[in-house]
Design a protein around this motif. Structure first.
Motif, PDB file in Angstrom:
ATOM      1  N   LYS A  78     -25.729  88.573  23.035  1.00 22.87           N
ATOM      2  CA  LYS A  78     -25.923  87.155  23.354  1.00 22.87           C
ATOM      3  C   LYS A  78     -25.141  86.266  22.385  1.00 22.87           C
ATOM      4  N   THR A  79     -25.160  86.635  21.107  1.00 22.31           N
ATOM      5  CA  THR A  79     -24.402  85.876  20.110  1.00 22.31           C
ATOM      6  C   THR A  79     -22.911  85.940  20.406  1.00 22.31           C
ATOM      7  N   LEU A  80     -22.430  87.142  20.732  1.00 20.24           N
ATOM      8  CA  LEU A  80     -21.012  87.316  21.047  1.00 20.24           C
ATOM      9  C   LEU A  80     -20.627  86.527  22.289  1.00 20.24           C
ATOM     10  N   SER A  81     -21.452  86.615  23.337  1.00 22.97           N
ATOM     11  CA  SER A  81     -21.175  85.905  24.581  1.00 22.97           C
ATOM     12  C   SER A  81     -21.118  84.400  24.346  1.00 22.97           C
ATOM     13  N   PHE A  82     -22.116  83.896  23.626  1.00 21.34           N
ATOM     14  CA  PHE A  82     -22.145  82.457  23.360  1.00 21.34           C
ATOM     15  C   PHE A  82     -20.919  82.025  22.551  1.00 21.34           C
ATOM     16  N   SER A  83     -20.535  82.833  21.567  1.00 21.88           N
ATOM     17  CA  SER A  83     -19.375  82.501  20.728  1.00 21.88           C
ATOM     18  C   SER A  83     -18.094  82.433  21.549  1.00 21.88           C
ATOM     19  N   LEU A  84     -17.909  83.400  22.443  1.00 22.44           N
ATOM     20  CA  LEU A  84     -16.704  83.413  23.272  1.00 22.44           C
ATOM     21  C   LEU A  84     -16.706  82.255  24.264  1.00 22.44           C
ATOM     22  N   ARG A  85     -17.884  81.886  24.762  1.00 23.06           N
ATOM     23  CA  ARG A  85     -17.957  80.762  25.692  1.00 23.06           C
ATOM     24  C   ARG A  85     -17.687  79.429  24.979  1.00 23.06           C
ATOM     25  N   VAL A  86     -18.103  79.339  23.721  1.00 26.07           N
ATOM     26  CA  VAL A  86     -17.771  78.144  22.933  1.00 26.07           C
ATOM     27  C   VAL A  86     -16.261  78.082  22.676  1.00 26.07           C
TER      28      VAL A  86
ATOM     29  N   VAL B  68     -13.443  86.339  16.740  1.00 23.41           N
ATOM     30  CA  VAL B  68     -14.866  86.566  17.027  1.00 23.41           C
ATOM     31  C   VAL B  68     -15.135  88.054  17.253  1.00 23.41           C
ATOM     32  N   LEU B  69     -14.282  88.709  18.031  1.00 25.48           N
ATOM     33  CA  LEU B  69     -14.485  90.128  18.323  1.00 25.48           C
ATOM     34  C   LEU B  69     -14.375  90.982  17.061  1.00 25.48           C
ATOM     35  N   VAL B  70     -13.402  90.654  16.211  1.00 27.41           N
ATOM     36  CA  VAL B  70     -13.260  91.398  14.957  1.00 27.41           C
ATOM     37  C   VAL B  70     -14.501  91.211  14.087  1.00 27.41           C
ATOM     38  N   SER B  71     -15.048  89.995  14.074  1.00 28.12           N
ATOM     39  CA  SER B  71     -16.283  89.754  13.324  1.00 28.12           C
ATOM     40  C   SER B  71     -17.422  90.630  13.843  1.00 28.12           C
ATOM     41  N   CYS B  72     -17.460  90.819  15.159  1.00 28.68           N
ATOM     42  CA  CYS B  72     -18.485  91.677  15.749  1.00 28.68           C
ATOM     43  C   CYS B  72     -18.298  93.125  15.308  1.00 28.68           C
ATOM     44  N   PHE B  73     -17.073  93.606  15.284  1.00 25.64           N
ATOM     45  CA  PHE B  73     -16.810  94.963  14.795  1.00 25.64           C
ATOM     46  C   PHE B  73     -17.224  95.094  13.330  1.00 25.64           C
ATOM     47  N   TYR B  74     -16.919  94.077  12.520  1.00 21.87           N
ATOM     48  CA  TYR B  74     -17.296  94.128  11.111  1.00 21.87           C
ATOM     49  C   TYR B  74     -18.814  94.192  10.951  1.00 21.87           C
ATOM     50  N   SER B  75     -19.525  93.440  11.789  1.00 16.48           N
ATOM     51  CA  SER B  75     -20.990  93.446  11.701  1.00 16.48           C
ATOM     52  C   SER B  75     -21.561  94.823  12.026  1.00 16.48           C
ATOM     53  N   LEU B  76     -20.798  95.584  12.817  1.00 17.59           N
ATOM     54  CA  LEU B  76     -21.205  96.953  13.171  1.00 17.59           C
ATOM     55  C   LEU B  76     -20.662  97.976  12.171  1.00 17.59           C
ATOM     56  N   LYS B  77     -20.076  97.454  11.075  1.00 16.84           N
ATOM     57  CA  LYS B  77     -19.498  98.303  10.022  1.00 16.84           C
ATOM     58  C   LYS B  77     -18.347  99.172  10.538  1.00 16.84           C
TER      59      LYS B  77
ATOM     60  N   SER C 266      -7.919  91.981  24.700  1.00 11.56           N
ATOM     61  CA  SER C 266      -8.407  92.815  25.804  1.00 11.56           C
ATOM     62  C   SER C 266      -8.840  94.192  25.303  1.00 11.56           C
ATOM     63  N   ALA C 267      -8.037  94.763  24.393  1.00  9.24           N
ATOM     64  CA  ALA C 267      -8.366  96.088  23.863  1.00  9.24           C
ATOM     65  C   ALA C 267      -9.626  96.037  23.005  1.00  9.24           C
ATOM     66  N   LEU C 268      -9.762  95.003  22.186  1.00  9.28           N
ATOM     67  CA  LEU C 268     -10.973  94.858  21.366  1.00  9.28           C
ATOM     68  C   LEU C 268     -12.208  94.703  22.253  1.00  9.28           C
TER      69      LEU C 268
ATOM     70  N   ARG D  59     -17.137  96.870  24.361  1.00  4.48           N
ATOM     71  CA  ARG D  59     -17.978  97.120  25.542  1.00  4.48           C
ATOM     72  C   ARG D  59     -18.283  98.613  25.678  1.00  4.48           C
ATOM     73  N   LYS D  60     -17.306  99.443  25.362  1.00  5.46           N
ATOM     74  CA  LYS D  60     -17.486 100.893  25.421  1.00  5.46           C
ATOM     75  C   LYS D  60     -18.501 101.357  24.386  1.00  5.46           C
TER      76      LYS D  60
END
Length: 237
Positions: free
Chosen positions: A50-58, A114-123, A168-170, A175-176
């Motif tokens: 939800k955080t990722l979706s909202f960030s991308l929509r912003v 934003v996507l890279v930040s999400c990967f970082y949060s997942l370590k 697109s790759a990120l 998603r995978k």
């Protein structure tokens, strides 16, 4: 190969391109990183999505109209900022040409943050690096292919295409790894924002090139017309 003044034109166009990217794209990514990290630590995949979706929509809401505005107003913006002294009409035209092609990838570069930040949060710091390496390789290949037919614009377009590939790759890898990312809402938001932005683009084109209004007045009209268009197209963000 790309013509006289190509290096300078790329530099100046990139400075303009970086302005909305730094103020909005990077700022949003830095802001959401702590929230994403907390969601990841709590192993709450739904909140993270939800955080990722909202960030991308912003990002959609802010960066898409900025991108289209830069494309339409590339020449007036470049002329107002730089055209003086040795920076003549030719310099304005080649810089604006590069800016148009850079602007195509503005949303992607903002979304990448934003996507890279999400990967970082997942370590996971390795996946973004691998994809960035592939994007760099693609950029080099496209530079060689596009700089002959499109000159300076080809180099800028190469950067945009590689950025779109990177985003697109990120998105695909994320998603995978964690499942669906609310892609339907993100796409719906993107389409609505794009339609609102195109309506804004028509207004500012008329104001800038038919009515020949001052650039700052045109930008003010752009903000107002985009705001009205978002209500017309029901942009919830």
């Amino acid at each position: 190969i790309v013509g006289t003044g190509g290096v300078a034109a790329l530099y100046y166009a990139n400075r303009i391109f970086q302005f909305p990217l730094a103020i909005f794209g990077i700022a949003i990514a830095q802001t959401v990183l702590p929230t994403m990290s907390r969601d990841a630590l709590e192993t709450d995949a739904d909140k993270l999505k939800k955080t990722l979706s909202f960030s991308l929509r912003v990002i959609n809401f802010i960066i898409v109209p900025a991108s289209i505005g830069l494309i339409v107003l590339a020449i007036p913006i470049t002329r107002t900022l730089f055209e003086r002294g040795k920076f003549d009409r030719y310099s304005t035209l080649i810089t604006a040409n590069a800016l148009v092609f850079y602007s195509i990838g503005l949303f992607s570069y903002s979304g990448i943050k934003v996507l890279v930040s999400c990967f970082y949060s997942l370590k996971d710091t390795l996946t973004p690096v691998k994809i960035a390496g592939l994007s760099l390789l693609l950029n080099i290949i496209l530079n060689v292919a596009l700089m002959f037919p499109l000159k300076i614009g080809g180099l800028a377009l190469s950067a945009s295409i590689s950025g779109i590939f990177n985003f697109s790759a990120l998105f695909y890898m994320l998603r995978k790894n964690i499942g669906g990312l609310d892609g339907r809402n993100i796409l719906s938001s993107f389409l609505k924002v794009t339609m609102a932005s195109l309506a804004m683009a028509l207004v500012i084109y008329i104001c800038a090139f038919k009515m020949h209004l001052n650039l700052f007045i045109v930008i003010f009209i752009a903000i107002i017309s985009y705001g009205i268009s978002t209500f017309i197209f029901d942009v919830k963000e």
